[in-house]
Design a protein around this motif. Structure first.
Motif, PDB file in Angstrom:
ATOM      1  N   THR A 268       0.836  -1.196   0.000  1.00 11.50           N
ATOM      2  CA  THR A 268       0.000   0.000   0.000  1.00 11.50           C
ATOM      3  C   THR A 268       0.876   1.252   0.000  1.00 11.50           C
ATOM      4  OG1 THR A 268      -0.126  -0.137   2.415  1.00 11.50           O
ATOM      5  CG2 THR A 268      -1.955  -1.073   1.163  1.00 11.50           C
ATOM      6  N   THR A 269       0.304   2.350  -0.428  1.00  9.32           N
ATOM      7  CA  THR A 269       0.980   3.651  -0.404  1.00  9.32           C
ATOM      8  C   THR A 269       0.143   4.585   0.461  1.00  9.32           C
ATOM      9  OG1 THR A 269       1.918   3.329  -2.618  1.00  9.32           O
ATOM     10  CG2 THR A 269       1.840   5.574  -1.767  1.00  9.32           C
ATOM     11  N   ILE A 270       0.739   5.063   1.542  1.00  5.47           N
ATOM     12  CA  ILE A 270       0.038   5.890   2.525  1.00  5.47           C
ATOM     13  C   ILE A 270       0.839   7.168   2.734  1.00  5.47           C
ATOM     14  CG2 ILE A 270      -0.904   5.953   4.865  1.00  5.47           C
ATOM     15  CD1 ILE A 270      -0.750   2.861   4.824  1.00  5.47           C
ATOM     16  N   ARG A 271       0.137   8.274   2.873  1.00  2.00           N
ATOM     17  CA  ARG A 271       0.859   9.533   3.097  1.00  2.00           C
ATOM     18  C   ARG A 271       1.347   9.600   4.536  1.00  2.00           C
ATOM     19  NH1 ARG A 271      -2.099  14.678   0.925  1.00  2.00           N
ATOM     20  NH2 ARG A 271      -3.602  14.093   2.554  1.00  2.00           N
ATOM     21  N   THR A 272       0.494   9.819   5.478  1.00  2.00           N
ATOM     22  CA  THR A 272       0.862   9.750   6.892  1.00  2.00           C
ATOM     23  C   THR A 272       0.007   8.676   7.552  1.00  2.00           C
ATOM     24  OG1 THR A 272      -0.730  11.459   7.558  1.00  2.00           O
ATOM     25  CG2 THR A 272       1.499  12.184   6.976  1.00  2.00           C
ATOM     26  N   ALA A 273       0.594   8.003   8.526  1.00  2.00           N
ATOM     27  CA  ALA A 273      -0.103   6.888   9.173  1.00  2.00           C
ATOM     28  C   ALA A 273       0.042   7.008  10.680  1.00  2.00           C
ATOM     29  CB  ALA A 273       0.463   5.552   8.693  1.00  2.00           C
ATOM     30  N   ARG A 274      -1.060   6.835  11.393  1.00  2.00           N
ATOM     31  CA  ARG A 274      -1.052   6.846  12.853  1.00  2.00           C
ATOM     32  C   ARG A 274      -1.692   5.557  13.356  1.00  2.00           C
ATOM     33  NH1 ARG A 274      -1.884  12.200  16.189  1.00  2.00           N
ATOM     34  NH2 ARG A 274      -0.861  10.706  17.548  1.00  2.00           N
ATOM     35  N   PHE A 275      -0.850   4.734  14.005  1.00  2.74           N
ATOM     36  CA  PHE A 275      -1.302   3.495  14.617  1.00  2.74           C
ATOM     37  C   PHE A 275      -0.960   3.494  16.109  1.00  2.74           C
ATOM     38  CE2 PHE A 275      -0.794   2.429  10.146  1.00  2.74           C
ATOM     39  CZ  PHE A 275      -1.873   1.620   9.877  1.00  2.74           C
ATOM     40  N   ASP A 276      -0.838   4.667  16.710  1.00  2.00           N
ATOM     41  CA  ASP A 276      -0.488   4.745  18.125  1.00  2.00           C
ATOM     42  C   ASP A 276      -1.511   3.970  18.962  1.00  2.00           C
ATOM     43  OD1 ASP A 276       1.378   7.566  18.061  1.00  2.00           O
ATOM     44  OD2 ASP A 276      -0.183   7.378  16.560  1.00  2.00           O
ATOM     45  N   GLY A 277      -1.001   3.098  19.813  1.00  2.00           N
ATOM     46  CA  GLY A 277      -1.887   2.377  20.718  1.00  2.00           C
ATOM     47  C   GLY A 277      -2.788   1.373  20.050  1.00  2.00           C
ATOM     48  N   ALA A 278      -2.592   1.112  18.769  1.00  2.00           N
ATOM     49  CA  ALA A 278      -3.455   0.154  18.067  1.00  2.00           C
ATOM     50  C   ALA A 278      -3.175  -1.267  18.553  1.00  2.00           C
ATOM     51  CB  ALA A 278      -3.233   0.248  16.564  1.00  2.00           C
ATOM     52  N   ARG A 279      -4.211  -2.106  18.521  1.00  2.00           N
ATOM     53  CA  ARG A 279      -4.067  -3.518  18.881  1.00  2.00           C
ATOM     54  C   ARG A 279      -4.220  -4.347  17.614  1.00  2.00           C
ATOM     55  NH1 ARG A 279      -7.799  -5.738  23.290  1.00  2.00           N
ATOM     56  NH2 ARG A 279      -9.398  -4.846  21.920  1.00  2.00           N
ATOM     57  N   PHE A 280      -3.167  -5.080  17.278  1.00  2.00           N
ATOM     58  CA  PHE A 280      -3.175  -5.912  16.087  1.00  2.00           C
ATOM     59  C   PHE A 280      -3.469  -7.344  16.514  1.00  2.00           C
ATOM     60  CE2 PHE A 280      -0.655  -2.231  15.017  1.00  2.00           C
ATOM     61  CZ  PHE A 280      -1.028  -1.940  13.715  1.00  2.00           C
ATOM     62  N   SER A 281      -4.692  -7.783  16.277  1.00  2.00           N
ATOM     63  CA  SER A 281      -5.102  -9.140  16.602  1.00  2.00           C
ATOM     64  C   SER A 281      -4.778 -10.037  15.416  1.00  2.00           C
ATOM     65  CB  SER A 281      -6.604  -9.181  16.909  1.00  2.00           C
ATOM     66  OG  SER A 281      -7.043 -10.492  17.142  1.00  2.00           O
ATOM     67  N   GLY A 282      -4.005 -11.091  15.653  1.00  2.70           N
ATOM     68  CA  GLY A 282      -3.547 -11.914  14.550  1.00  2.70           C
ATOM     69  C   GLY A 282      -2.313 -11.302  13.914  1.00  2.70           C
ATOM     70  N   ASP A 283      -1.980 -11.752  12.729  1.00  5.43           N
ATOM     71  CA  ASP A 283      -0.789 -11.249  12.038  1.00  5.43           C
ATOM     72  C   ASP A 283      -1.059  -9.878  11.439  1.00  5.43           C
ATOM     73  OD1 ASP A 283       0.441 -13.601  12.711  1.00  5.43           O
ATOM     74  OD2 ASP A 283       0.171 -14.540  10.741  1.00  5.43           O
ATOM     75  N   ALA A 284       0.014  -9.091  11.341  1.00 15.72           N
ATOM     76  CA  ALA A 284      -0.056  -7.767  10.717  1.00 15.72           C
ATOM     77  C   ALA A 284       0.960  -7.728   9.587  1.00 15.72           C
ATOM     78  CB  ALA A 284       0.228  -6.672  11.743  1.00 15.72           C
ATOM     79  N   ARG A 285       0.502  -7.367   8.386  1.00 14.81           N
ATOM     80  CA  ARG A 285       1.380  -7.381   7.223  1.00 14.81           C
ATOM     81  C   ARG A 285       1.459  -5.999   6.591  1.00 14.81           C
ATOM     82  NH1 ARG A 285       1.350 -12.518   3.420  1.00 14.81           N
ATOM     83  NH2 ARG A 285       3.243 -11.359   2.911  1.00 14.81           N
ATOM     84  N   PHE A 286       2.705  -5.492   6.522  1.00 12.75           N
ATOM     85  CA  PHE A 286       2.989  -4.216   5.874  1.00 12.75           C
ATOM     86  C   PHE A 286       4.107  -4.403   4.838  1.00 12.75           C
ATOM     87  CE2 PHE A 286       1.086  -3.070   9.914  1.00 12.75           C
ATOM     88  CZ  PHE A 286       0.294  -1.979   9.614  1.00 12.75           C
TER      89      PHE A 286
END
Length: 402
Positions: A221-239
């Motif tokens: 993916t192409t993202i300009r700005t990203a905020r994942f502060d405090g996010a909970r990733f349930s399962g695998d996370a793919r970037f």
């Protein structure tokens, strides 16, 4: 409104004709005046036509905006419904509005992100029940129930609602992926193919602060700005292969499964301070262009940074590596801080290059430590030399007297 321009045009036309033709007889002057009035009438007709077209365009624009507003409001109402099917419909309606109206895409993305930031408790695993906050195996059919039937029914209903909400959230995540992804993988041939250009939404910001994300897949993916502060990733996370053109923040995020960032590009600053990685963490060949902060991060599994490139400063102060840490052939162009870091497993920096200042003060190495072929432009830091006495994999020191 049209009269004044017509009068001015008529006067100007008559004066111009009198100046050019210089009529000498009354009949010639009368013809000149008639010609000027005809020119003025033509100009007036053109002005009237232009005003009518402008009025029509304005009316059509207002009607379009009203229609979009109605669709938007209806879709937002739908995603607030207590019925999962209606929420699904609301998400698809928002996607359709954004696809047809590029100027509204960021607003639609903000609404979808706000939905994912809402409170959510994942459903219990199949074959388990929650008892006093703990999960216990199902009792045999002949066993005496430990909770009243009404309570059990309410718990089953709540769990069913959570499962339905999970599907709605997966739909929201899929919308984000499909329109921020330049390429997609053919699962049969395991090849990547470009998505249709019209379905890609460029220059999009994501704000998923404190969101609960389920098996999130933002590969390529192409993202300009990203905020994942405090996010909970349930399962695998793919970037994998993701491109962050602005700053990316993952401070305090919790990765409960494996996390993959292989080949990702962070063109701005990258913050991971205080994040928790409970599975295997992969940052193979990632490009960090700005300030990179992994201060206080907890790596519960292996942390793999092989071939990663750090163009700016890299902070790993206070990081805790519970599993193996591998920085094979990583390149650090700026200053690097590992002060207070703790390596419980093996720590391998074989072939890594440190071009700036390197600090390993108060760093603890509990497992095997390897620096074979590692290059330190400023000399081998004194803090790691005690760990090299029994290590045959000596680093390359361009200045042995340092």
């Amino acid at each position: 409104m049209v009269v004044l321009p017509v009068l001015v045009s008529a006067a100007a036309a008559v004066m111009l004709l009198f100046d050019r033709l210089a009529p000498s007889t009354p009949a010639d002057r009368l013809d000149t005046v008639r010609t000027g009035l005809a020119v003025a009438a033509g100009i007036g007709a053109l002005i009237t036509l232009a005003l009518a077209l402008r009025r029509q365009q304005s009316t059509e624009h207002d009607a379009t905006e009203r229609r979009l507003t109605e669709l938007y409001v209806k879709a937002v109402d739908q995603i607030g419904s207590d019925k999962p099917a209606v929420r699904h419909g609301g998400l698809y309606a928002l996607e359709r509005v954004a696809q047809d109206n590029p100027e509204h895409r960021q607003t639609i993305i903000d609404v979808i992100c706000a939905y994912l930031r809402g409170p959510y408790t994942p459903p219990s695993a199949p074959g388990t029940r929650k008892l006093n906050g703990l999960r216990a195996p199902l009792r045999p059919a002949h066993a005496r129930p430990t909770t009243p039937p009404d309570t059990a029914t309410a718990a089953d209903t709540t769990d069913q609602d959570a499962r339905q909400e999970r599907e709605v959230r997966l739909t929201a995540q899929r919308i984000l992926r499909d329109h921020l992804q330049r390429r997609t993988r053919d699962r049969t041939w395991y090849r990547w193919f470009p998505r249709p250009h019209r379905t890609f939404w460029p220059d999009i910001d994501l704000d998923l602060t404190n969101a609960t994300l389920i098996n999130i897949d933002l590969t390529n993916t192409t993202i300009r700005t990203a905020r994942f502060d405090g996010a909970r990733f349930s399962g695998d996370a793919r970037f994998d292969g993701a491109q962050f053109n602005g700053d990316a923040r993952f401070d305090g995020a919790q990765f409960n499964g494996n996390a993959r960032f292989d080949g990702a590009q962070f063109n701005g600053n990258a913050w991971f301070s205080g994040a928790q990685f409970n599975g295997i963490t992969r940052f193979y060949e990632v490009q960090f262009s700005g300030l990179t902060r992994f201060a206080g991060v907890q790596f519960g599994g292996a942390a793999l940074f092989g071939g990663a490139q750090f163009s700016g400063e890299a902070w790993f102060g206070g990081a805790w590596f519970s599993g193996d840490a591998r920085f094979y052939e990583a390149q650090f162009s700026g200053n690097v801080l590992f002060g207070g870091a703790w390596f419980s497993g093996d720590a391998r920096f074989d072939g890594a290059q440190f071009s700036g200042n390197v600090l390993f003060d108060r760093t603890q190495f509990s497992g095997d430590t390897g620096f074979k072929g590692t290059r330190f432009s400023g000399g081998i830091p004194k803090e790691i030399r005690p760990y090299l006495r029994s290590n045959h994999d000596a680093p390359v020191d361009p200045d042995p007297d340092n």
